[in-house]
Motif scaffolding. Sequence first.
Motif: not given
Length: 221
Positions: A133-159
């Motif tokens: 929230l401190r750096f994003a210009k307009s958007k933040i997105s949370i996504n999740a997926k399986k990658e090999d034997d891991f669950l990956v939760i990613a928090i992304e911004d457009d800063g």
Amino acid sequence: MKKMDISTILASAIHESKNQVGTLLYQLQTLKETSDFQGSNKTKIVQIEESLKKLNDEWVEYLYLYRLASNGYDLHVDTFLMDEFLDDQVFALQPSAIAKNLELDYTCDPSLTGVFDERLMTAVVSTAVYNALRFAKSKISINAKKEDDFLVIAIEDDGKGFQPHQEQDDVFHEANTGLGLYFAELSAAAHTINHTSGFIKKDASTLGGASLKVYLPQPMK
């Protein structure tokens, strides 16, 4: 005189402060419901409320951090439908994003499931979003997926993204990140399956800014 454990005293103080913040939030909510705020006054009330929520979440993070660092936290893992988990996170954090005129959403396969400690991951996601929230210009997105034997939760911004000097280990846990990344790292590492531990990774975001990815090992099916 018996020597006092300063870390335990600090943890107790944090717990008490968290309770006081909770009381202030309750009183503020009551004030909102019984008063008719308009214009700039309404905006200020919302900003105060969101700042208190952030402070409350930080206290929770510090308590978990203390327990993780002192091996005093017992992991409680379960299986969760990621669509529901991420929807809950966005619902809880949406007011903070709206207060800053930012868009917050999530994406994942509707059938994706993950095995993890819900309390820890909720704290990790909220900490990462508050940082974004401190750096994003307009958007933040949370996504999740399986990658090999891991669950990956990613928090992304457009800063502006992570700066090159932030990749150094001494800055990784300090500077603008505070204890947030350290907490995320400990929380991920607490998830272990067959000697494989979780970890975090800083990366470039698909939105053009920064991305914090939390890798959690998953049981074999």
